[in-house]
Design a protein around this motif. Structure first.
Motif, PDB file in Angstrom:
ATOM      1  N   MET A   1       0.796  -1.364   0.130  1.00 22.45           N
ATOM      2  CA  MET A   1       0.094  -0.171   0.047  1.00 22.45           C
ATOM      3  C   MET A   1       0.762   1.238  -0.040  1.00 22.45           C
ATOM      4  SD  MET A   1      -3.237   1.137   0.220  1.00 22.45           S
ATOM      5  CE  MET A   1      -4.173   2.223   0.806  1.00 22.45           C
ATOM      6  N   GLU A   2       0.720   2.270  -1.093  1.00 17.66           N
ATOM      7  CA  GLU A   2       1.558   3.423  -1.015  1.00 17.66           C
ATOM      8  C   GLU A   2       0.854   4.240   0.019  1.00 17.66           C
ATOM      9  OE1 GLU A   2       3.052   5.135  -4.481  1.00 17.66           O
ATOM     10  OE2 GLU A   2       2.301   3.377  -5.744  1.00 17.66           O
ATOM     11  N   LEU A   3       1.912   5.351   0.501  1.00 18.71           N
ATOM     12  CA  LEU A   3       1.498   6.339   1.361  1.00 18.71           C
ATOM     13  C   LEU A   3       0.526   7.214   0.405  1.00 18.71           C
ATOM     14  CD1 LEU A   3       1.849   7.578   4.064  1.00 18.71           C
ATOM     15  CD2 LEU A   3       3.898   8.866   2.821  1.00 18.71           C
ATOM     16  N   TYR A   4      -0.200   7.843   1.145  1.00 26.34           N
ATOM     17  CA  TYR A   4      -1.149   8.718   0.109  1.00 26.34           C
ATOM     18  C   TYR A   4      -0.292   9.869  -0.252  1.00 26.34           C
ATOM     19  CZ  TYR A   4      -0.434  10.902   4.791  1.00 26.34           C
ATOM     20  OH  TYR A   4      -0.056  11.571   5.930  1.00 26.34           O
ATOM     21  N   GLY A   5      -1.022  10.470  -1.498  1.00 28.56           N
ATOM     22  CA  GLY A   5      -0.463  11.555  -2.095  1.00 28.56           C
ATOM     23  C   GLY A   5       0.720  11.120  -3.240  1.00 28.56           C
ATOM     24  N   SER A   6       0.622   9.718  -3.415  1.00 29.49           N
ATOM     25  CA  SER A   6       1.819   9.344  -4.278  1.00 29.49           C
ATOM     26  C   SER A   6       0.728   8.324  -5.249  1.00 29.49           C
ATOM     27  CB  SER A   6       2.938   8.635  -3.821  1.00 29.49           C
ATOM     28  OG  SER A   6       2.535   7.588  -3.076  1.00 29.49           O
ATOM     29  N   THR A   7       1.376   8.331  -6.580  1.00 29.31           N
ATOM     30  CA  THR A   7       0.359   7.281  -7.409  1.00 29.31           C
ATOM     31  C   THR A   7       1.346   7.132  -8.803  1.00 29.31           C
ATOM     32  OG1 THR A   7      -1.433   7.034  -8.996  1.00 29.31           O
ATOM     33  CG2 THR A   7      -0.379   9.282  -8.757  1.00 29.31           C
ATOM     34  N   ARG A   8       1.437   5.733  -9.339  1.00 30.94           N
ATOM     35  CA  ARG A   8       2.058   5.564 -10.686  1.00 30.94           C
ATOM     36  C   ARG A   8       1.535   6.266 -11.735  1.00 30.94           C
ATOM     37  NH1 ARG A   8       1.459   0.876 -12.597  1.00 30.94           N
ATOM     38  NH2 ARG A   8      -0.346   0.277 -11.202  1.00 30.94           N
ATOM     39  N   SER A   9       0.323   6.877 -11.571  1.00 31.32           N
ATOM     40  CA  SER A   9      -0.366   7.572 -12.591  1.00 31.32           C
ATOM     41  C   SER A   9       0.684   8.895 -13.237  1.00 31.32           C
ATOM     42  CB  SER A   9      -1.586   8.055 -12.461  1.00 31.32           C
ATOM     43  OG  SER A   9      -2.507   7.036 -12.048  1.00 31.32           O
ATOM     44  N   ARG A  10       0.591   9.085 -14.594  1.00 32.13           N
ATOM     45  CA  ARG A  10       1.354  10.076 -14.961  1.00 32.13           C
ATOM     46  C   ARG A  10       0.592  10.621 -16.182  1.00 32.13           C
ATOM     47  NH1 ARG A  10       3.565   9.705 -11.198  1.00 32.13           N
ATOM     48  NH2 ARG A  10       5.863   9.638 -10.708  1.00 32.13           N
ATOM     49  N   VAL A  11       0.683  11.820 -16.342  1.00 31.31           N
ATOM     50  CA  VAL A  11       0.286  12.602 -17.706  1.00 31.31           C
ATOM     51  C   VAL A  11       0.978  13.488 -18.261  1.00 31.31           C
ATOM     52  CG1 VAL A  11      -1.767  13.900 -18.419  1.00 31.31           C
ATOM     53  CG2 VAL A  11      -2.238  12.544 -16.499  1.00 31.31           C
ATOM     54  N   ALA A  12       1.594  13.173 -19.683  1.00 26.31           N
ATOM     55  CA  ALA A  12       2.533  13.896 -20.176  1.00 26.31           C
ATOM     56  C   ALA A  12       1.874  14.391 -21.508  1.00 26.31           C
ATOM     57  CB  ALA A  12       3.716  13.036 -20.347  1.00 26.31           C
ATOM     58  N   ARG A  13       2.635  15.008 -22.192  1.00 27.31           N
ATOM     59  CA  ARG A  13       2.279  15.751 -23.477  1.00 27.31           C
ATOM     60  C   ARG A  13       1.915  14.911 -24.555  1.00 27.31           C
ATOM     61  NH1 ARG A  13       3.607  16.296 -28.438  1.00 27.31           N
ATOM     62  NH2 ARG A  13       5.856  15.079 -28.101  1.00 27.31           N
ATOM     63  N   ASN A  14       2.490  13.551 -24.652  1.00 30.83           N
ATOM     64  CA  ASN A  14       2.189  12.654 -25.564  1.00 30.83           C
ATOM     65  C   ASN A  14       1.819  11.158 -25.303  1.00 30.83           C
ATOM     66  OD1 ASN A  14       4.540  11.998 -24.834  1.00 30.83           O
ATOM     67  ND2 ASN A  14       5.589  11.679 -26.955  1.00 30.83           N
ATOM     68  N   HIS A  15       1.629  11.086 -24.075  1.00 26.79           N
ATOM     69  CA  HIS A  15       1.240   9.901 -23.325  1.00 26.79           C
ATOM     70  C   HIS A  15       0.651  10.128 -21.984  1.00 26.79           C
ATOM     71  CE1 HIS A  15       5.306   9.982 -21.777  1.00 26.79           C
ATOM     72  NE2 HIS A  15       4.781   9.390 -20.701  1.00 26.79           N
ATOM     73  N   ALA A  16      -0.116   9.083 -21.542  1.00 29.72           N
ATOM     74  CA  ALA A  16      -0.715   9.155 -20.006  1.00 29.72           C
ATOM     75  C   ALA A  16      -0.724   7.841 -19.621  1.00 29.72           C
ATOM     76  CB  ALA A  16      -2.032   9.882 -19.880  1.00 29.72           C
ATOM     77  N   LEU A  17      -0.392   7.570 -18.338  1.00 22.19           N
ATOM     78  CA  LEU A  17      -0.446   6.047 -17.582  1.00 22.19           C
ATOM     79  C   LEU A  17      -1.500   6.576 -16.552  1.00 22.19           C
ATOM     80  CD1 LEU A  17       0.104   3.391 -16.940  1.00 22.19           C
ATOM     81  CD2 LEU A  17       1.920   4.260 -15.358  1.00 22.19           C
ATOM     82  N   ILE A  18      -2.758   5.786 -16.465  1.00 19.75           N
ATOM     83  CA  ILE A  18      -3.889   6.232 -15.597  1.00 19.75           C
ATOM     84  C   ILE A  18      -3.856   4.693 -14.839  1.00 19.75           C
ATOM     85  CG2 ILE A  18      -6.101   6.858 -15.104  1.00 19.75           C
ATOM     86  CD1 ILE A  18      -4.728   9.057 -16.859  1.00 19.75           C
ATOM     87  N   CYS A  19      -3.760   4.679 -13.614  1.00 16.51           N
ATOM     88  CA  CYS A  19      -3.709   3.566 -12.855  1.00 16.51           C
ATOM     89  C   CYS A  19      -5.121   3.568 -12.113  1.00 16.51           C
ATOM     90  CB  CYS A  19      -2.605   3.392 -11.793  1.00 16.51           C
ATOM     91  SG  CYS A  19      -0.885   3.540 -12.803  1.00 16.51           S
ATOM     92  N   PRO A  20      -5.378   2.308 -11.456  1.00 16.57           N
ATOM     93  CA  PRO A  20      -7.006   2.086 -10.988  1.00 16.57           C
ATOM     94  C   PRO A  20      -6.925   3.174  -9.728  1.00 16.57           C
ATOM     95  CG  PRO A  20      -6.221   0.070 -11.678  1.00 16.57           C
ATOM     96  CD  PRO A  20      -4.905   1.119 -11.683  1.00 16.57           C
ATOM     97  N   ASP A  21      -5.814   3.318  -9.069  1.00 20.33           N
ATOM     98  CA  ASP A  21      -6.045   4.154  -7.764  1.00 20.33           C
ATOM     99  C   ASP A  21      -6.363   5.694  -7.971  1.00 20.33           C
ATOM    100  OD1 ASP A  21      -3.181   3.930  -8.602  1.00 20.33           O
ATOM    101  OD2 ASP A  21      -3.110   6.062  -7.440  1.00 20.33           O
ATOM    102  N   SER A  22      -6.297   6.231  -9.371  1.00 17.96           N
ATOM    103  CA  SER A  22      -6.589   7.426  -9.660  1.00 17.96           C
ATOM    104  C   SER A  22      -7.836   7.424 -10.635  1.00 17.96           C
ATOM    105  CB  SER A  22      -5.556   8.001 -10.765  1.00 17.96           C
ATOM    106  OG  SER A  22      -4.273   7.882 -10.293  1.00 17.96           O
ATOM    107  N   PHE A  23      -8.598   6.369 -10.553  1.00 14.14           N
ATOM    108  CA  PHE A  23     -10.028   6.344 -11.479  1.00 14.14           C
ATOM    109  C   PHE A  23     -11.025   7.215 -10.601  1.00 14.14           C
ATOM    110  CE2 PHE A  23      -9.465   1.915 -13.595  1.00 14.14           C
ATOM    111  CZ  PHE A  23      -8.345   2.402 -14.196  1.00 14.14           C
TER     112      PHE A  23
ATOM    113  N   PRO B   1     -10.762  13.651 -25.765  1.00 15.71           N
ATOM    114  CA  PRO B   1     -10.195  14.675 -26.411  1.00 15.71           C
ATOM    115  C   PRO B   1      -9.427  15.877 -25.789  1.00 15.71           C
ATOM    116  CG  PRO B   1     -12.121  13.888 -27.568  1.00 15.71           C
ATOM    117  CD  PRO B   1     -12.024  13.189 -26.385  1.00 15.71           C
ATOM    118  N   VAL B   2     -10.168  16.142 -24.408  1.00 13.96           N
ATOM    119  CA  VAL B   2      -9.575  17.245 -23.530  1.00 13.96           C
ATOM    120  C   VAL B   2      -7.835  16.977 -23.231  1.00 13.96           C
ATOM    121  CG1 VAL B   2     -11.373  18.358 -22.565  1.00 13.96           C
ATOM    122  CG2 VAL B   2     -10.496  16.323 -21.513  1.00 13.96           C
ATOM    123  N   LEU B   3      -7.494  15.628 -23.307  1.00 15.68           N
ATOM    124  CA  LEU B   3      -6.249  15.187 -22.935  1.00 15.68           C
ATOM    125  C   LEU B   3      -5.325  15.317 -24.201  1.00 15.68           C
ATOM    126  CD1 LEU B   3      -4.538  13.666 -20.679  1.00 15.68           C
ATOM    127  CD2 LEU B   3      -5.418  11.313 -21.817  1.00 15.68           C
ATOM    128  N   GLY B   4      -5.864  15.440 -25.288  1.00 15.05           N
ATOM    129  CA  GLY B   4      -5.211  15.443 -26.728  1.00 15.05           C
ATOM    130  C   GLY B   4      -5.397  14.678 -27.607  1.00 15.05           C
TER     131      GLY B   4
END
Ligand code: UGY
Ligand code: MN
Length: 248
Positions: A1-23, A42-45
């Protein structure tokens, strides 16, 4: 279990990783008894939408927006639909609903769906695609670029009428994409099983079942399956259209 305030999710200009903890769930306009999780839009690009629909028994899907085609993949549960001879779909079943086509969808049990939607782009001289219903269990995997440890199942017909492809990729642990792909098509991807490492641009991300990835056009991309189980993902790509627009 990760400490709160952290996630593997990332949003970048040309890609995004959205992990279930961010859903984040919200109602889907036009649907009854359903919670939606919009993963890519589309709002993501992106030029398409990918979302999960979490349906209660008896929930009814709303229609896609005018001019928009829809691909539904059943992750869990059973849904009833109004197309073809066999009117139910279980996990691994899928349905392609062309733009402007009325096909009703109702959850027979609690169900979870992964949906891709895009505005249909017609091809002059080519008639619009027909609806498709199928089961991944009935689609043979083909070795990807000759590698029998990386099997690709193509869920939709590879015909010019279709401006999208949806495929399933299954990798034995240790198997990898044979090149760092850079291409005009974009992807929406849901990890269905296992784990591995995804290279997106100049970043390498550990990924596992449940994770979602957006890859923009020309995002460098590469995957290696790791761990002890087979890894698998479902993904979308736009295909069969000229990047400069229609060609008569
Ligand atoms: O179809 C594809 O472009 C696929 N090989 N890409 C991917 O798996 N990232
Ligand atoms: Mn690719």
């Amino acid at each position: 279990m990760e400490l709160y305030g952290s996630t593997r999710s990332r949003v970048a200009r040309n890609h995004a990783l959205i992990c279930p903890d961010s859903f984040v769930r919200a109602a889907l306009p036009g649907w009854t008894k359903t919670q939606g999780i919009i993963l890519i839009a589309p709002v993501l690009g992106a030029r398409f939408t990918q979302y999960l629909a979490v349906m209660e028994p008896g929930a009814i899907a709303g229609p896609a927006a005018p001019g928009v085609e829809r691909f539904v993949y059943v992750l869990e549960g059973t849904i009833k639909h109004s197309f073809g001879s066999k009117r139910t779909l279980d996990a691994g079943g899928y349905l392609f609903v062309p733009a402007g086509t009325q096909i009703t969808l109702e959850a027979q049990t609690a169900a979870r769906l992964n949906i891709f939607e895009k505005p249909f782009v017609s091809l002059p001289g080519c008639s619009a695609p027909a609806p498709v219903v199928g089961r991944e269990q009935d689609i043979q995997g083909a070795p990807f670029m000759g590698d029998p440890d990386a099997l690709l199942q193509t869920l939709l017909p590879d015909q010019p009428a279709f401006d999208l492809a949806v495929n399933l990729f299954r990798f034995r642990p240790g198997a990898a994409l044979p090149l760092v792909e850079i291409h005009v098509m974009e992807h929406g991807l849901l990890m269905l099983a296992g784990r591995g490492v995804y290279r997106l641009g100049d970043s390498w991300y550990p990924v596992q079942a449940g994770d979602v990835i957006w890859m923009a056009s020309f995002c460098p991309q590469w995957f290696v399956a790791m761990g002890k189980e087979q890894a698998g993902y479902l993904y979308y790509k736009d295909v069969n259209r000229d990047p400069l627009g229609s060609k008569a």
